[in-house]
Motif scaffolding. Structure first.
Motif, mmCIF file in Angstrom:
data_model
loop_
_atom_site.group_PDB
_atom_site.id
_atom_site.type_symbol
_atom_site.label_atom_id
_atom_site.label_comp_id
_atom_site.label_asym_id
_atom_site.label_seq_id
_atom_site.Cartn_x
_atom_site.Cartn_y
_atom_site.Cartn_z
ATOM 1 N N ALA A 135 41.424 45.224 37.093
ATOM 2 C CA ALA A 135 42.788 44.859 36.680
ATOM 3 C C ALA A 135 43.568 44.194 37.815
ATOM 4 C CB ALA A 135 43.537 46.100 36.194
ATOM 5 N N LYS A 137 43.623 41.984 41.858
ATOM 6 C CA LYS A 137 43.235 40.656 42.337
ATOM 7 C C LYS A 137 41.960 40.684 43.177
ATOM 8 C CE LYS A 137 47.522 37.958 42.541
ATOM 9 N NZ LYS A 137 48.107 38.479 41.319
ATOM 10 N N GLY A 281 41.564 41.224 32.825
ATOM 11 C CA GLY A 281 41.857 41.058 34.248
ATOM 12 C C GLY A 281 40.888 40.069 34.873
ATOM 13 N N ARG A 282 40.159 40.539 35.913
ATOM 14 C CA ARG A 282 39.240 39.650 36.629
ATOM 15 C C ARG A 282 37.782 39.799 36.141
ATOM 16 N NH1 ARG A 282 41.101 37.116 41.386
ATOM 17 N NH2 ARG A 282 43.287 36.607 41.023
#
Ligand code: FAD
Ligand code: PHB
Length: 393
Positions: A135, A137, A281-282
């Motif tokens: 979630a 960076k 997210g990512r």
């Protein structure tokens, strides 16, 4: 041990390997972690039909030398029912586009060879892959290798670990919507060391069930029989398989099926499955990790390639410009194609398989649909366009 990369890719199937390859061409660093051995993934017999777009992408990105030498370009398929074959001239109907017969494990071998030749990181036989921080960076993956644990920090994680993988499960509950359907039949597939009995693929509808005659090379045939779900390979000795194939593929004009030593035998469930969205997210899911189609449309591998083509471009745009517009649109872009393939694969499956219980009404509908495709140009064109594959987005 600690390491960093730009994109951590879980799974060395077609999706993961192709993604790593496309990212490499953009100068983006990645690691691929795979829980099976190299030997295992290079010999797993599965798909065999490459769409035009998949072939073009392999050519454009420099991994098609062997494909261009050994792949078999086909311009048509046959639909066989009531003992008569009907050729669908795919290329004539679909603007000259064609399909290429080239085993999935050959694509996998070529991509692994290219990755190793380029000195890029790929780890086989890793255990216990875990994802964290998706979630945020700076997500990471963690895995065990030769009894030591490694953590890799990255910008993005690609879940390319197939239907039974773990990446999808890392997405918090409540985020994904699941759509699925289990077909009331499975496929028993064999690979046989015998020259193909037909020059093109034959999809046969028969009262006893569906049969498919495919091939891998001038000396290797690939054949499938519809069987009940839960069937064990041991229920089907080789003689029984050939006998059944002969019955289901028979034509009124005495077509002959050549038999030979069976090199490989497996049973595959037929199911449809989609999760929406394909990202959180990512973390981005691609290929069978996000969707499964029944094999009748020959779409699964090609969809996996289409996903990672979209994903690689979106990730490259992010690094180049800092914009996440393409990444944000990833699921929506892919899911359009996924649902079209899902619809097409369901259409082909419903047209060709025997459903449990006798239902003369469904039988008549199936034949009506087959006749529409075999004799009507519009229906044939729709089938051909979908079968050779839509252009990549
Ligand atoms: P996979 O090929 O499943 O790759 C996932 C990889 O992740 C695997 O190597 C797996 O070992 C690895 N993995 C799993 N879990 C983990 C973990 N926890 N950690 C690390 N690694 C993990 N498609 C077509 O387009 N045309 C066809 O003609 C066709 N015929 C088919 C016939 C059969 C009998 C079957 C079964 C499938 C067929 N398909 C076909 C579908 C096609 O094979 C799949 O869609 C394709 O393999 C999807 O590729 P993928 O990379 O997404 O997943
Ligand atoms: C294959 O050759 O393995 C094959 C061909 C067509 C299909 C599915 C599988 O629809």
């Amino acid at each position: 041990m600690k390491a960093t990369t730009q994109v951590a890719i879980i799974g060395a199937g077609p999706a993961g390997l192709f993604l790593g390859h496309l990212l490499g061409l953009e100068g983006i660093d990645s690691i691929i972690v795979e829980n099976r051995s190299r030997e295992y993934v290079e010999h797993r017999v599965r798909a065999g039909v490459l769409e035009q777009g998949t072939v073009d992408l392999m050519v454009q990105t420099g991994v098609a030398d062997r494909l261009q030498r050994e792949g078999l370009v086909h311009h048509g398929i046959e639909l066989r029912f009531n003992g008569v074959g009907h050729r669908i001239p795919l290329s004539d109907l679909a603007g000259g586009r064609s399909i290429t017969i080239y085993g999935q494990q050959e694509v996998v071998k070529d991509l692994i060879a290219a990755r190793l030749a380029g000195g890029r990181d790929i780890r086989f036989e890793v255990e216990d892959v875990q994802l964290s921080g998706i979630a945020g960076k700076r997500p990471s993956i963690r895995f065990a290798e030769a009894a030591s644990a490694t953590t890799v920090d990255c910008d993005f994680i690609a879940g390319c670990d197939g239907f039974h993988g773990i990446a999808r499960g890392a997405i918090p509950d409540g985020v994904l919507s699941h759509y699925d359907y289990d077909f009331p039949f499975a496929w028993l597939g064999i690979l046989a060391a015998v020259a193909p009995s037909a020059n093109e693929l034959v999809y046969a509808r028969h009262e006893r069930g569906f049969a498919l005659h495919s091939l891998r090379s001038p000396t290797v045939s690939r054949l499938y029989l519809q069987v009940d779900p839960g069937t064990e390979v041991s229920d089907w000795p080789d003689d029984r398989i050939w006998e059944e194939l002969r019955v289901r593929l028979a034509t009124r004009d005495g077509w002959v099926l050549r038999d030979g030593p069976v090199i490989e035998k497996n049973v595959a469930a037929m199911r449809s499955f989609v999760v929406e969205p394909m990202q959180f997210g990512r973390l981005f899911l691609a290929g069978d990790a996000a969707h499964i189609v029944p094999a009748t449309g020959a779409k699964g591998l090609n969809l996996a390639v289409a996903d990672v083509y979209v994903l690689a471009r979106a990730i490259a745009a992010w690094y180049r410009t800092g914009s996440s517009t393409l990444l944000d649109a990833y699921s929506e872009t892919c899911l359009k194609r996924v649902w079209r393939a899902q619809e097409f694969s369901n259409y082909m499956s419903a047209m060709l398989h025997r459903y449990p219980g006798t239902d003369p009404f469904r039988d008549r509908l199936q034949v009506a649909r087959l006749e529409a495709v075999s004799t009507g140009e519009e229906a044939a064109r729709a089938l051909a366009t979908n079968y050779v594959g839509l252009p990549l987005p």
